[in-house]
Write an enzyme that holds these catalytic residues in place. Structure first.
Site, PDB file in Angstrom:
ATOM      1  N   GLY A 117      27.531  37.093  61.257  1.00  0.00           N
ATOM      2  CA  GLY A 117      26.803  35.884  61.600  1.00  0.00           C
ATOM      3  C   GLY A 117      26.592  34.946  60.425  1.00  0.00           C
ATOM      4  O   GLY A 117      26.006  33.878  60.591  1.00  0.00           O
ATOM      5  N   HIS A 118      27.071  35.310  59.234  1.00  0.00           N
ATOM      6  CA  HIS A 118      26.785  34.507  58.031  1.00  0.00           C
ATOM      7  C   HIS A 118      28.026  34.348  57.173  1.00  0.00           C
ATOM      8  O   HIS A 118      28.107  34.942  56.107  1.00  0.00           O
ATOM      9  CB  HIS A 118      25.690  35.178  57.214  1.00  0.00           C
ATOM     10  CG  HIS A 118      25.009  34.270  56.243  1.00  0.00           C
ATOM     11  ND1 HIS A 118      25.379  34.162  54.918  1.00  0.00           N
ATOM     12  CD2 HIS A 118      23.961  33.431  56.404  1.00  0.00           C
ATOM     13  CE1 HIS A 118      24.573  33.310  54.307  1.00  0.00           C
ATOM     14  NE2 HIS A 118      23.711  32.862  55.174  1.00  0.00           N
ATOM     15  N   PHE A 119      28.932  33.655  57.408  1.00  0.00           N
ATOM     16  CA  PHE A 119      29.265  32.833  58.574  1.00  0.00           C
ATOM     17  C   PHE A 119      30.647  33.281  59.003  1.00  0.00           C
ATOM     18  O   PHE A 119      31.497  33.481  58.128  1.00  0.00           O
ATOM     19  CB  PHE A 119      29.261  31.356  58.194  1.00  0.00           C
ATOM     20  CG  PHE A 119      27.935  30.907  57.616  1.00  0.00           C
ATOM     21  CD1 PHE A 119      26.878  30.601  58.453  1.00  0.00           C
ATOM     22  CD2 PHE A 119      27.739  30.828  56.244  1.00  0.00           C
ATOM     23  CE1 PHE A 119      25.658  30.172  57.926  1.00  0.00           C
ATOM     24  CE2 PHE A 119      26.514  30.412  55.716  1.00  0.00           C
ATOM     25  CZ  PHE A 119      25.476  30.088  56.546  1.00  0.00           C
ATOM     26  N   VAL A 150      29.863  34.436  53.746  1.00  0.00           N
ATOM     27  CA  VAL A 150      29.081  34.270  52.525  1.00  0.00           C
ATOM     28  C   VAL A 150      27.970  35.326  52.528  1.00  0.00           C
ATOM     29  O   VAL A 150      27.236  35.446  53.505  1.00  0.00           O
ATOM     30  CB  VAL A 150      28.455  32.855  52.443  1.00  0.00           C
ATOM     31  CG1 VAL A 150      27.531  32.736  51.226  1.00  0.00           C
ATOM     32  CG2 VAL A 150      29.526  31.784  52.405  1.00  0.00           C
TER      33      VAL A 150
END
Length: 160
Positions: A64-66, A71
């Site tokens: 989810g990041h990203f 990252v």
């Protein structure tokens, strides 16, 4: 396989060349997916250490990041600093402190210099600034290929 090796300097300072993941897990209670250091090197008990984190594309936070540009979250770099420092504290204080909880008290001057992503090896340098009773203050700098990616000063309390 890494092994913990101790050496005596001319003074009474004890150094540990390498601390493997099994010894880290004895020292601190963190586990996957929140154990953020894979090994430690250049440990000077009571003073400083370098934690090593090999960042993989399989890290759960990258979902989810990203997804389009993975990252590592900056707060996790700060947490990796804290885990490196906590392991150093336990190694310094001895086996009676293994597995004890260590709580953040302050985080100051946090700066994030560049993104960390899959394939990076983060070397987390921590150095004790001071210690009073069960409160320790450290300065941490995370580097990738010798370049600073994050830094902070933080304090934590080890709980009985």
């Amino acid at each position: 396989m890494d092994q913990e090796r101790e050496t005596q300097d001319a003074g009474a300072t004890t150094r540990i060349e390498t601390v493997d993941i099994m010894r880290i897990m004895e020292a601190i209670p963190h586990r996957y997916p929140f154990l953020l250091i894979d090994r430690m090197v250049d440990v000077e008990l009571g003073q400083s250490a370098v934690g090593v984190k090999n960042v993989s594309v399989n890290e759960p936070f990258f979902q989810g990041h990203f997804p389009a540009r993975p990252v590592m979250p900056g707060v996790l770099l700060i947490e990796a600093m804290a885990q490196t420092a906590a392991t150093l504290v336990v190694l310094t204080l001895g086996s009676a402190f293994e597995g004890k909880l260590v709580y953040f008290m302050t985080i100051e001057g946090a700066k994030f210099r560049r993104p960390v992503g899959p394939g990076d090896q983060v070397r987390i340098h921590v150095e004790k600034e001071r210690q009073r009773a069960n409160v320790w203050k450290f300065r941490g700098v995370a580097r990738v290929e010798g370049v600073s990616v994050a830094e902070a000063t933080f304090s934590a309390m080890i709980m009985d």
